[in-house]
Design a protein around this motif. Structure first.
Motif: not given
Ligand SMILES: Nc1ncnc2c1ncn2[C@@H]1O[C@H](COP(=O)(O)OP(=O)(O)OP(=O)(O)O)[C@@H](O)[C@H]1O
Ligand SMILES: [Mg+2]
Lengths: 408, 235
Positions: B206, B15-16, A407, B44-51, B25, B173
């Motif tokens: 995206h 997380y945390n 990241r 959408p961005s922040g929806s957790g795709k990378s996670t 998430i 991406e």
């Protein structure tokens, strides 16, 4: 195409290569450190060898003399041999009892390389009007020259020692104004030697020795010192010079004679050498420490710079252990390359030093001692230091969370 | 079932954990990817795709739930076994830091094989070179990776992801940093690999263009999969 190295090696080599300036600077730093260590070590070895050689030029490793205190009978090696030492009446020069038997025992000792009997005492050297107090050393040339290398140190004449010959030192020759072929007389108490011919003049590199010592055949000394058939000391050469004190302590009870090692008789010299070794050891330790810290700091930075690369490698299936090794290898390589360059620098510096820093008469100040073992030790030590220094950065790399790294 | 390359059961990720700012998430993801599937993961961005992708790729562990790779349950594996499974079964393509610049293009492609060990030198070289040839990049093989353009680098990165002949390629991406033409090139290449070798792909994107080119679209919104057939949310 050449064979591919294990993956960790490829990665370590490529990372070092890509690091260019960083790599160059740290290897230079390590080289300078290793050069200092090599230079100091070789210099110290040379210095000590030189001093040792000087001290040992006219001295046996171990000297056996009659004991002062009351001696008691002593058993040796079971019941085979019994050497009774009985206190003798007080006399001017005392002989070692049963010295021939003692010689045989000593010759069989594994630590002993050479044994020679000596009859020594004080006398006056007389040449015309000139007289000089001297120390007579009565020797058996064949065995004695294996202990003190007189033939190697003859500056005039030869070391021929038949019954009416004498070999003297350069200082004494100058003082008495004589040379090879001239005659002189020795007197000890009421006895006198008659005319002796100077067959050789030696320089043992020690002013006191050159001034005081005269070498004559054993028989000549025995009759002059009223010591027919006796010897005042037995001189020994042993295999390991620096073990002299241990061997002397072992021989003392075994022989019943007093055994003095050259180390004990030169205690002052040895404490000086020890202080020197200690201080240079401390300096070398701190140089090694700063080398280690240098390597560690460069690799810590490298781990941070490469965290994304590490993340990719981990994603591709590189294990923690492999990641650890990539950085340990870098540390080892930095140490090893630094050691090779540093050894060359140190040896070069030593050659320059040896050529340009000389004694007043132009002879070498310190002999050039460049042993292969020194360079091997330097390489091993530097490589090990590199690996140890790389430990903390490497552990850090192996514990990187690939998700965070990618990241980044 | 055994033909599933990837299966997630009630996967949650927070997380945390245990701290006041603990946030969940992913809220219970159920998802299956079959062998040979070519799917897009959008949202959408922040929806957790990378996670989600990191969990699927064994780079991260779910807080709860189960993950199966080619039928293997992964929750009980230790770091070493996870690393090994990841190396063998999964290829990654990232958006940034595409290649390792200290290596040549060829070395980058060979790297997973070298890491895995046990391949004869000739096999490694041939496989990496074949991939580069197939991508029209063989003349770059001995160049340092950063001498290549972004599009070329990303194609080399795809080649690297394929070197181990993994069952699944996860791409986060992969074309996000490329111009349209390079992006199309990389996408076409992945499609072709999928057609020829049957490697499964899951591509986070995206771009609607790319999503349309895939056989299946999975949409993630606020950490939950939008049920198939639902009206896609406007991005
Ligand atoms: N290590 C972390 N610690 C705390 N929160 C995190 C961590 N990583 C991600 N998040 C949060 O998780 C959420 C999902 O992040 P993620 O990167 O998965 O989104 P994304 O769908 O990939 O977004 P984008 O399309 O922008 O890449 C975000 O709100 C992010 O802030
Ligand atoms: Mg993302």
């Amino acid at each position: 195409m050449n064979r591919w190295l294990p993956f960790e090696w490829i990665a370590a080599l490529r990372f070092l290569r890509e690091g260019r300036m960083q790599t160059l600077f740290i290897i230079s730093g390590v080289s300078v450190g290793i050069a200092v260590i090599v230079f100091m070590s070789a210099l110290l070895t040379g210095l000590q060898a030189n001093l040792t050689k000087r001290v040992l030029s006219a001295q046996a490793h171990i000297t056996l003399q009659p004991r002062d205190e009351v001696a008691r009978p002593l058993r040796l090696g079971g019941k085979d041999l019994e050497l009774a030492i009985v206190q003798m009446p007080l006399q001017r020069v005392r002989s070692i009892d049963q010295w021939q038997a003692l010689m045989r025992v000593l010759q069989d000792d594994p630590a002993v390389v050479a044994v020679s009997p000596v009859a020594a005492g004080s006398a006056l050297a007389v040449r015309g009007d000139a007289t000089r107090a001297v120390s007579i050393v009565g020797i058996e040339p064949d065995s004695y020259f294996r202990i003190v290398r007189l033939p190697d140190n003859i500056v005039a004449g030869t070391v021929r020692l038949s019954s009416r010959d004498i070999v003297i030192g350069t200082e004494l020759a100058r003082y008495l104004g004589i040379g090879v072929g001239d005659r002189l007389t020795l007197t000890a108490g009421a006895r006198t030697s008659g005319a002796l011919t100077v067959t050789g003049i030696f320089d043992l590199g020690n002013r006191q020795v050159n001034e005081r010592y005269v070498y004559v055949p054993l028989r000549t000394a025995q009759s002059l010192l009223d010591l027919i058939g006796g010897v005042t000391s037995i001189e020994l050469t042993i295999a390991d010079v620096y073990a002299a004190e241990t061997v002397a302590r072992r021989l003392q009870p075994m022989t019943g004679a007093a055994a003095y090692s050259w180390i004990a008789t030169n205690a002052q010299f040895f404490s000086a050498v020890q202080a020197q070794s200690l201080s240079s050891g401390v300096i070398r330790l701190f140089v090694a420490l700063s080398v280690a810290l240098g390597i560690a700091s460069v690799l810590v930075v490298s781990v941070i710079q490469r965290s994304k690369d590490i993340g990719i490698l981990r994603a591709m299936g590189t294990s923690r252990g492999q990641t650890l090794r990539i950085f340990l290898i870098q540390g080892a390589l930095i140490g090893l390359i630094g050691a090779v360059v540093g050894s060359a620098l140190g040896a070069g510096g030593l050659l320059v030093f040896h050529d340009h820093v000389r004694q007043a008469d132009g002879s070498e100040l310190i002999p050039l001692v460049l042993e292969r073992s020194l360079f091997v030790a330097a390489a091993l030590l530097a490589t090990l230091t590199g690996v140890l220094a790389a430990m903390a950065p490497a552990l850090r790399a192996s514990r990187l969370d690939p998700v965070v790294a990618i990241r980044g | 079932m055994a033909d599933d390359v990837l299966r997630l059961e009630k996967v949650r990720k927070s997380y945390n954990v245990g701290r006041p700012n603990e946030t969940e998430i992913l809220h219970g993801i159920d998802l299956t990817l079959g062998r040979g599937e070519f799917a897009a993961l959008i949202g959408p961005s922040g929806s957790g795709k990378s996670t989600l992708l990191n969990i699927m790729g064994l780079l991260d562990r779910p807080t709860s739930g189960n993950l199966f790779i080619e039928g293997h349950e992964t929750g009980s594996l230790d770091d070493r076994d996870l690393t090994r499974l990841r190396g063998r079964s999964i290829g990654f393509v990232f958006q940034h830091h595409l290649l390792i610049t200290a290596f040549t293009a060829l070395e980058n492609v060979m790297m997973p094989l070298l890491v895995e060990r046990g391949f004869p030198d000739a096999t490694m070289k041939k496989r990496a070179l074949d991939l580069l040839v197939a991508l029209g990049l063989e003349q770059w093989q001995n160049h340092p990776a950063n001498a290549l353009s972004g599009g070329q680098q990303q194609r080399v990165a795809v080649a690297r992801a394929l070197a181990m002949e993994p069952a699944l390629v996860l791409a986060d991406e992969p074309t996000g940093n490329l111009d349209t033409k390079s992006a199309e090139g990389v996408f076409e290449m992945m499609r072709e690999v999928n057609r020829k070798s049957g490697t499964s792909f899951l591509i986070v994107t995206h771009s609607l263009e790319i999503a349309r080119g895939c056989d299946r679209t999975i949409e993630l919104v606020d950490g939950q999969i939008v049920p198939a057939g639902a009206v896609p949310a406007a991005d």
